[in-house]
Design an enzyme around this catalytic site. Sequence first.
Site, PDB file in Angstrom:
ATOM      1  CE  LYS A   1      45.261  15.968  46.937  1.00  0.00           C
ATOM      2  NZ  LYS A   1      44.948  14.573  47.283  1.00  0.00           N
TER       3      LYS A   1
ATOM      4  CE  LYS B   1      36.959  27.970  38.905  1.00  0.00           C
ATOM      5  NZ  LYS B   1      36.550  29.369  39.017  1.00  0.00           N
TER       6      LYS B   1
ATOM      7  CB  THR C   1      30.550  28.501  47.511  1.00  0.00           C
ATOM      8  OG1 THR C   1      30.772  29.366  46.384  1.00  0.00           O
ATOM      9  CG2 THR C   1      30.584  27.050  47.028  1.00  0.00           C
TER      10      THR C   1
ATOM     11  CB  SER D   1      26.074  24.660  38.560  1.00  0.00           C
ATOM     12  OG  SER D   1      26.524  25.641  37.656  1.00  0.00           O
TER      13      SER D   1
ATOM     14  N   GLY E   1      37.953  34.208  33.009  1.00  0.00           N
ATOM     15  CA  GLY E   1      36.496  34.160  33.118  1.00  0.00           C
ATOM     16  C   GLY E   1      36.115  35.134  34.218  1.00  0.00           C
ATOM     17  N   GLY E   2      36.035  34.638  35.450  1.00  0.00           N
ATOM     18  CA  GLY E   2      35.809  35.509  36.601  1.00  0.00           C
ATOM     19  C   GLY E   2      37.031  36.346  36.936  1.00  0.00           C
ATOM     20  N   GLY E   3      38.204  35.925  36.485  1.00  0.00           N
ATOM     21  CA  GLY E   3      39.420  36.710  36.696  1.00  0.00           C
ATOM     22  C   GLY E   3      40.279  36.234  37.857  1.00  0.00           C
TER      23      GLY E   3
ATOM     24  CE  LYS F   1      48.353  10.720  21.186  1.00  0.00           C
ATOM     25  NZ  LYS F   1      47.439  10.568  20.028  1.00  0.00           N
TER      26      LYS F   1
ATOM     27  CB  SER G   1      41.992  26.323  33.781  1.00  0.00           C
ATOM     28  OG  SER G   1      41.246  26.102  32.608  1.00  0.00           O
TER      29      SER G   1
END
Lengths: 296, 296
Positions: free
Chosen positions: A30, A35, A57, A60, A161-163, A254, A285
């Site tokens: 979704k 995230k 929060t 961007s 990235g942020g972990g 694809k 991700s």
Amino acid sequence: MVHRTPVLTSEYLNNLTGAALYFKCENFQKMGAFKMRGALNAIQCLDEDQKRKGVVTHSSGNFGQAVALAAKNLGIKAFIVMPENAPKVKVAAVEHYGGIVIMCESTISAREKTAQQIINTEGATFLHPSNDLNVILGNATATVEFLQEHPDLNVILSPVGGGGLLAGTSLAAHYFGNHCSTMGAEPQEVNDAFRSLKSGVIENNETTATVADGLRTQLGDQNFPIIKELVDRIICVEEEEIVAAMQLIWERMKIVVEASSAVALAAVLKEKEMFKNKKVGILISGGNVDLQNLPF
Amino acid sequence: MVHRTPVLTSEYLNNLTGAALYFKCENFQKMGAFKMRGALNAIQCLDEDQKRKGVVTHSSGNFGQAVALAAKNLGIKAFIVMPENAPKVKVAAVEHYGGIVIMCESTISAREKTAQQIINTEGATFLHPSNDLNVILGNATATVEFLQEHPDLNVILSPVGGGGLLAGTSLAAHYFGNHCSTMGAEPQEVNDAFRSLKSGVIENNETTATVADGLRTQLGDQNFPIIKELVDRIICVEEEEIVAAMQLIWERMKIVVEASSAVALAAVLKEKEMFKNKKVGILISGGNVDLQNLPF
């Protein structure tokens, strides 16, 4: 409230790498990224009073959309602080998901100050996109599902990235895997996690110059101790390796994936010998890309 | 020897159309398109003597690759006649799949003459990409699978170019569906099938000016009678409607599809009232696109 995302394979990529690759496709999640899992879990863990007052929060990117959608689905208010130069399409996406957008200047301090004002006036709870244990545990559910379907994975790779995803992945692999190790994949240009593992303390990035825009963020003090204990190694890859891996995934599998998602395949292609004849899980991700602005 | 491809759904596209849409994803098929089904079936239907002598086709597109790969998997020779101006990547793909590439001038007559020479010298059997009953029946297996998973589809939409997929779809819907009708979706610019259904005889296209490059071909005398009997209607869409539908699929469903594959969704978006509250199957025909040359 989240999709159980599919696991895909590619004969071509198996032949190319000499490994058996399994891709957990959170680009089909979704709002288009893992995230959603962390945001939803963090909000579900709030108490009734906190839920009444809502969450805030600053983002961007994907996390703002994830908080907006998760909050909407749980029937609570979400304040999303966004920089005034954020792409209109991202602002529109947050508003589409029912988020209350608050614009501010495009600096970290302005974002933090604006979020703090909302905490003060509304009593809203602040949610961090990656440095929050409940976000990390929500992210971990992707790997729990992955291991339910493929219990014999030898190793799972996650971009870092942020972990928050890597920490969640390593916890799930540790507690639910069958001797399944966890590795991170990171752009060389923003390799704070790689250097932090070496030095033992959180290192900073000097630049944010990577095509993998989801990985420009810094490790945090909540996820680093988990990563330090449970992640075997972090493999760094160059920008052109990320773009080449992204193109391979689009052309051969694809599916539409973000540059950040291609970093893990780039790492396997770079270190083929390490993964040869292994069953390798790769966390895709997300798939939120700007089709007008592709790197190839 | 073919994948059982997944069926995907999108809440966003359901809300947008007011219908329940099901997408049969032949972009995930081997070599990236439904063409693999028809090629494989046509080759499997040859007798032993024919198999020994091999097959020949002329194609600069998906069917050449499909014949090469299907023949390789069945252990027989495939001669693929390609125009000398064919993109290198397509020639390389055919060779990668083990096809014997024969270059010729870029005219229809040169292609046909070259193929005829191979028929004469090698005794190879000619395979037509769409105007061949065994190709049509192979294509039909996509819809058989579709209806096994979703037996209550009210209607299935297929793009129409040469007519091989639409004819196969309509046969499968007729024999295996539960009052499931079949509709075609066609670019207005090359709407020979739409006009042929109206006039009752095979009409020709004046141009090939459509972004849906897989649909530039003409109906044939093998598939037209089937289409005439079993297809309820053909919906024509404009070029910009095709591109918009393609972009929607990429952005919302996170899958890579050819422009030709977006024509069916474009038709549903154009005729929303016709499909409202219906269970609508959409055949995603393929995902072989040139990422350097996207229409959006």
